[in-house]
Structure formats: C-alpha cells, structure tokens
Design a protein around this motif. Structure first.
Motif, PDB file in Angstrom:
ATOM      1  N   ARG A 165      41.925  32.732  38.154  1.00  0.00           N
ATOM      2  CA  ARG A 165      40.647  33.062  37.504  1.00  0.00           C
ATOM      3  C   ARG A 165      40.003  34.256  38.199  1.00  0.00           C
ATOM      4  N   LYS A 166      39.565  35.252  37.424  1.00  0.00           N
ATOM      5  CA  LYS A 166      38.935  36.457  37.967  1.00  0.00           C
ATOM      6  C   LYS A 166      37.623  36.756  37.238  1.00  0.00           C
ATOM      7  N   PRO A 167      36.529  36.086  37.626  1.00  0.00           N
ATOM      8  CA  PRO A 167      35.242  36.283  36.937  1.00  0.00           C
ATOM      9  C   PRO A 167      34.773  37.731  36.907  1.00  0.00           C
ATOM     10  N   ALA A 168      35.124  38.522  37.914  1.00  0.00           N
ATOM     11  CA  ALA A 168      34.668  39.911  37.956  1.00  0.00           C
ATOM     12  C   ALA A 168      35.227  40.732  36.808  1.00  0.00           C
ATOM     13  N   LEU A 169      36.306  40.265  36.196  1.00  0.00           N
ATOM     14  CA  LEU A 169      36.925  40.990  35.090  1.00  0.00           C
ATOM     15  C   LEU A 169      36.509  40.444  33.725  1.00  0.00           C
ATOM     16  N   ASP A 170      35.644  39.418  33.695  1.00  0.00           N
ATOM     17  CA  ASP A 170      35.202  38.856  32.416  1.00  0.00           C
ATOM     18  C   ASP A 170      34.554  39.945  31.555  1.00  0.00           C
ATOM     19  N   ARG A 171      34.769  39.828  30.242  1.00  0.00           N
ATOM     20  CA  ARG A 171      34.204  40.793  29.312  1.00  0.00           C
ATOM     21  C   ARG A 171      33.658  40.068  28.088  1.00  0.00           C
ATOM     22  N   GLY A 172      32.360  40.181  27.838  1.00  0.00           N
ATOM     23  CA  GLY A 172      31.763  39.705  26.606  1.00  0.00           C
ATOM     24  C   GLY A 172      31.977  38.238  26.302  1.00  0.00           C
ATOM     25  N   GLY A 173      31.971  37.387  27.320  1.00  0.00           N
ATOM     26  CA  GLY A 173      32.157  35.957  27.116  1.00  0.00           C
ATOM     27  C   GLY A 173      33.609  35.507  27.167  1.00  0.00           C
ATOM     28  N   TYR A 174      34.542  36.440  27.372  1.00  0.00           N
ATOM     29  CA  TYR A 174      35.958  36.101  27.498  1.00  0.00           C
ATOM     30  C   TYR A 174      36.321  35.978  28.976  1.00  0.00           C
ATOM     31  N   GLU A 175      36.941  34.869  29.345  1.00  0.00           N
ATOM     32  CA  GLU A 175      37.323  34.635  30.729  1.00  0.00           C
ATOM     33  C   GLU A 175      38.587  35.418  31.066  1.00  0.00           C
ATOM     34  N   ALA A 176      38.604  36.007  32.266  1.00  0.00           N
ATOM     35  CA  ALA A 176      39.735  36.802  32.727  1.00  0.00           C
ATOM     36  C   ALA A 176      40.567  36.029  33.741  1.00  0.00           C
ATOM     37  N   TYR A 177      41.870  36.194  33.648  1.00  0.00           N
ATOM     38  CA  TYR A 177      42.832  35.617  34.585  1.00  0.00           C
ATOM     39  C   TYR A 177      43.890  36.676  34.880  1.00  0.00           C
ATOM     40  N   THR A 178      44.397  36.701  36.114  1.00  0.00           N
ATOM     41  CA  THR A 178      45.447  37.657  36.447  1.00  0.00           C
ATOM     42  C   THR A 178      46.498  36.997  37.329  1.00  0.00           C
ATOM     43  N   VAL A 179      47.645  37.672  37.447  1.00  0.00           N
ATOM     44  CA  VAL A 179      48.684  37.252  38.378  1.00  0.00           C
ATOM     45  C   VAL A 179      49.440  38.486  38.829  1.00  0.00           C
ATOM     46  N   GLN A 180      49.789  38.519  40.112  1.00  0.00           N
ATOM     47  CA  GLN A 180      50.656  39.550  40.676  1.00  0.00           C
ATOM     48  C   GLN A 180      51.311  38.960  41.917  1.00  0.00           C
ATOM     49  N   GLU A 181      52.616  38.816  41.883  1.00  0.00           N
ATOM     50  CA  GLU A 181      53.303  38.119  42.978  1.00  0.00           C
ATOM     51  C   GLU A 181      53.411  38.968  44.233  1.00  0.00           C
ATOM     52  N   ALA A 196      50.934  49.089  37.537  1.00  0.00           N
ATOM     53  CA  ALA A 196      49.613  49.422  37.016  1.00  0.00           C
ATOM     54  C   ALA A 196      48.933  48.160  36.512  1.00  0.00           C
ATOM     55  N   GLN A 197      47.638  48.253  36.336  1.00  0.00           N
ATOM     56  CA  GLN A 197      46.831  47.179  35.740  1.00  0.00           C
ATOM     57  C   GLN A 197      46.443  47.611  34.335  1.00  0.00           C
ATOM     58  N   ALA A 198      46.642  46.744  33.346  1.00  0.00           N
ATOM     59  CA  ALA A 198      46.398  47.112  31.949  1.00  0.00           C
ATOM     60  C   ALA A 198      44.947  47.540  31.728  1.00  0.00           C
ATOM     61  N   ALA A 199      44.761  48.591  30.943  1.00  0.00           N
ATOM     62  CA  ALA A 199      43.423  49.043  30.569  1.00  0.00           C
ATOM     63  C   ALA A 199      42.824  48.119  29.513  1.00  0.00           C
ATOM     64  N   GLU A 200      41.506  48.051  29.478  1.00  0.00           N
ATOM     65  CA  GLU A 200      40.800  47.135  28.573  1.00  0.00           C
ATOM     66  C   GLU A 200      40.138  47.892  27.424  1.00  0.00           C
ATOM     67  N   VAL A 201      39.896  47.159  26.361  1.00  0.00           N
ATOM     68  CA  VAL A 201      39.094  47.649  25.246  1.00  0.00           C
ATOM     69  C   VAL A 201      38.044  46.587  24.939  1.00  0.00           C
TER      70      VAL A 201
END
Length: 301
Positions: free
Chosen positions: A76-92, A180-185
């Motif tokens: 879970r990555k709250p700092a990346l949340d956008r407009g009420g959508y929860e963000a999650y990431t993974v990188q091994e 790279a980390q995917a860009a957002e829209v």
C-alpha cells in the motif's frame, strides 16, 4: 506483449495479452480467469486480482516480472493515491521492474488497473472490474430511465513517470538497465445510462499527465454501447473525433445500480508521442446517492 512509447525522450514499453475476469466476493475480491467477461484487450496480462478493502491488501496474478511468485502481494502506498483510488506498488530489487496498481471500491463495485514501468523496451499491464451480488437495475423516475454517474478517473501510461517510488540504484548504473515507474493520468468521468433502452455512454475529460505537462490530452468518448439486461455489463469503443482509439467496458453494481465500475484501453491517442498506450479505470457513484461527485449537483438547464 507491447512496446513502450517513443518520441518525447526515446522511451519504450510492452505488454502481453491474456484473459481477465471480474471481482466476485464480498470481502476478498477475487478474479478467476475461467469466469471472466472482461474484453481481452482491457484485461491485458492480468489473470487474477484479490483485493480486501478492509485490510487494504492487494494480490495480483499474471503480471510477469513483478515479483518472484506468480502471485504477488503489493504494498500500500498512500502517497501515490489519486482521486479516491488507492495505490499499491511492488519492486523486488532496484534493477527489477517496478509495478503500480490502482484500485477503488464502492460498496462491492470495484475496479483495478496494474502496469509495470518500462524496462528493456517492454511493459506488462491490464485492468479488471466487477461487483459483489447480482445485477439490480434502478427503477428511474426520470423520463426514459436515464441515470448519471460522475467522479474521478485514474490511468497509467506505458511511459516513464517521475520515478519517486523506485528503489535506489548504485551511482553510475547505466540508464539502459534502470527500471522505470509508470506515468499516471488523472481526469474526470461522466457516464449516462439508459436503463429503459439498456444503452450506456460517457466521456473521460479534464485529462492530465502530471509527469508530462507539455502534452495536451484529448477527451476520450465512451461511445454508446448496449447494457446486458441480465448481467449489467457493457463494452464499447473509446473514440476521439469519432475515430476509435481503444475499448472500454464496465459493470453496474449495488442496490438500484448505485455504482458503476469500468476500465479502458487506448492507444495512438496522444499527439506528439509514438507507441503510446493507456490503461485506466473508473468507479463512480450514481448521482443522487451518498458520495456523489460535485458534477451531479449542476442545476438543470
């Protein structure tokens, strides 16, 4: 698989194609590739997602190279949340792919989008949507049975973003091997549904790619499409100036269809970029229900 985008700064990405399917249960939302009704172009590489909105846990299946197991648990990555959508990431590891996921749930109606950042000219990604319970269409008091849904949109591009969530690499590491980390829209969505004639349409507008302020993003029209009277699902073309640039799909959920969840895939739709692809989701409340978007409060003409 598909390629990363080019131009702008010689970036590149890629994705494969496999089946996808909607969420199913009330608490842990699970997908099963044998049950799916999501169009293949939208589902992309995803073969399953499990999401628990209470514990905020997200497990993803089918995205290659996101983690060692076929089934990967994202953080879970709250700092990346956008407009009420929860963000999650993974990188091994710092030289391995970074993957971003967004998910939102409204009373069991939900959608998720997943995309790896580019590495070695390729990416993986896909989206799913679904609901808990059965389809319950509304009984509308409006002429023609028209109902509106409005709210925020979030998407991811097959081009590099700001990289703020990437693990640090050793100084001097060549750019050729860095992930790279995917860009957002981000954007807004309005969906209008006719539950008498079983037709839906809409638009994704006010679109913005924060990592690329020089880009102008066109509105994405969700062309009129049939609503399945038995399942409350739909899919149709994404268009710009009446030209098809992709596909969208979705599902109505909740009592009186008080929410809608959907996803889209678009390509070749951004001026000044080559090989660009976008995957995005929307989970919207029905106008007239708690949590509705401010757009719902516009006075009638």
């Amino acid at each position: 698989m598909k390629r990363l985008w080019l131009t702008l700064a010689a970036f590149t990405v890629l994705s494969a194609c496999s089946g996808g399917n909607p969420f199913a249960t009330d608490t842990d939302t699970d997908t099963d590739p044998d049950e799916g009704t999501i169009p293949e172009q939208i589902a992309g590489d995803l073969s399953g997602i499990t999401y628990n909105p209470v514990t905020q846990t997200l497990t993803v299946r089918g995205i290659s190279l996101d983690d060692t197991p076929y089934e990967a648990v994202y953080t879970r990555k709250p700092a990346l949340d956008r407009g009420g959508y929860e963000a999650y990431t993974v990188q091994e590891g710092s030289l391995q792919r970074h993957t971003t996921a967004y998910v939102r749930d409204i009373g069991g109606t939900r959608a998720a989008v997943v995309m790896t950042g580019g590495q070695f000219e390729h990416y993986f990604g896909g989206a799913v949507y679904g609901r808990s319970g059965v389809y319950d269409p509304p009984v509308s008091n409006q002429p023609g049975g028209l109902v509106s849904y409005a709210g925020n949109y979030v998407g991811v591009l097959n081009g590099p973003g700001d990289g703020g969530d990437l693990l640090p690499v050793t100084p001097g590491t060549p750019n050729s091997v860095r992930p790279a980390q995917a860009a957002e829209v981000t954007g807004k969505v309005l969906v209008n549904a006719d539950f008498t004639d079983n037709v839906v349409n809409g638009v994704v507008y006010d679109r913005d790619a924060p990592d690329y302020p020089q880009l102008t993003l066109s509105d994405l029209a969700l062309a009129p499409a049939d609503i399945d009277a038995e399942t409350g699902t739909f899919d149709g073309e994404v268009t710009i100036d009446l030209t098809a640039v992709g596909q969208y799909g979705g599902i109505f959920g909740g009592t009186d269809a008080n929410a809608v969840a959907g996803a889209l895939f678009a390509e070749g739709h951004i001026d000044g970029v080559d090989n660009e692809e976008e995957r995005g989701i929307f989970v919207l409340p029905q106008c007239g229900t708690p949590g509705q978007d401010a757009l719902c409060n516009q006075p009638a003409p």
